[in-house]
Design a protein around this motif. Sequence first.
Motif: not given
Length: 541
Positions: A303-305, A329-332, A337-340, A406-407
């Motif tokens: 998440m930080q990156s 974001l390939d292979e999303a 889940v928290k990162t997305l 998100l969607l």
Amino acid sequence: MGFARACSVALVGVEGVVVEVQADLEAGVAAFTLVGLPDKSLVESRDRVRAAVVNSGAEWPQKKLTVGLSPASVPKGGSGFDLAVACAVLGAAERIDPESIADVVMIGELGLDGRVRPVRGVLPAVLAAADAGYRQVVVPEQTAGEAALVPGVSVLGVRSLRQLIAVLCDEPVPDEQRSDEEGRPDPMLAGLMVPGAGLGTGLARGPAAGDGARPDLADVAGQERPRKALEVAAAGGHHLLLTGPPGAGKTMLAERMPAILPPLTRQESLEVTAVHSVAGILPPGEPLIARPPYCAPHHSATMQSLVGGGNGLPRPGAVSLAHRGILFLDEAPEFSVKTLDALRQPLESGHVVVARSAGVVRLPARFLMVLAANPCPCGRHTLSGDGCECPPSAVRRYQARLSGPLLDRVDLRVTVDPVTRQDLMGRGGRGESTETVAARVREARERAAERLAGTPWTTNSEVPGHELRTRLAAAPGALMAAERDMERGLLTARGLDRVLRVAWTVADLRGAARPDASDVAAALELRSGILRGVPLGAGAP
């Protein structure tokens, strides 16, 4: 007792704060004290500055020396203060005239031999100095081109402290030998590039315009509807989800998207260059980035990156490195889940606010997000007769990794079907080239910019919903289908606004004055994937 001051800039994220570097000499035991909330690398400047001054032929004052960095409440870090500290000390020792450096901003690291080494973040630092009213800046020679991008500022690029002393004292300027050799990279530029932040992390941009190696959209076999969705996304700045089996061409489509985006405006180029300069991925010899960046982090990214972070003050993440460009974001579903879900706030606001114990940083993050996903863990869920062995529960869990909130922020959701043998062998004819599609995208953006002139928005994806429903209303009766979907619970209020934005983009692509029912139907089809019986881009040239 002697006193002198010079100026430098402390960077907080991609924003700068002008710092006054004050040097005070008084009788007493020789000592060098540095105050003003410096970090470890700045504390070490005491030894670097002392050695650089002596090796530049100047005498180091044998008195009690105190160097203060004001305002003292702002955290300061990095080696970019070395040049200002050295000149302030020499001014207090009356080696140079204190008045000649009082209103000069100096940015640069000093080597022990007195050479001035380049540092990251020169462009945002000079922008901050210009905003504060300073008009004279001294920077390392290698970054003079970057500093000169700021209008109204006189820039002096120097190779060594010896040269700067000569300029300030009206003495003959010595000709310092360059540190690079022909055919070899300049070792002085090593400090500008952060290890691990280049090609290996997917942060590099594509080849320059006109390069024959640039991927062409005509290379994509078939995929008429995904290609149209790609064009709509580029024309309006809409987020895009590509779903399909492995090998269908999702990554190929995403990699060709930067080439159909229009070049950055001058203001956008400065914003992007500032972020890349601070992050340490600004290519040497390219002081101004003119093309939209393309950032494709691996699905193992933290998440930080992605949103920004790190020790001390946060550093720009992938969303900021993709500012005014594309975040792919390939292979999303393989991302955390928290990162997305951390992307939800910057997708709406166009910036990200990262709070840490050392401070709060606001970073720009106005990017176009492209997601690529398989329909199930094995990737064959939607293929007939290919034997998907994933149980329904596994398919649901896999698809649920892309959360509903998100969607809901993704305007276009397109299924990428497997390529047929006829398309792959070229029997269906080649699709349109990147140049042809880019021309239509550019014309659509120009129509949108003309319509939005005098507002803070430049693309359809940025326009608030209330503006679309009032001042920029669609044709009468155009929203009937969207309103029915909303009553049935198929659309949220945010979803309706995003359908309107896409409808405006579809209308811009076909040169219409405002969207009609067919444009809204096309937008609904792109969002839901349900065919509405209206060809996408109907009426477009």
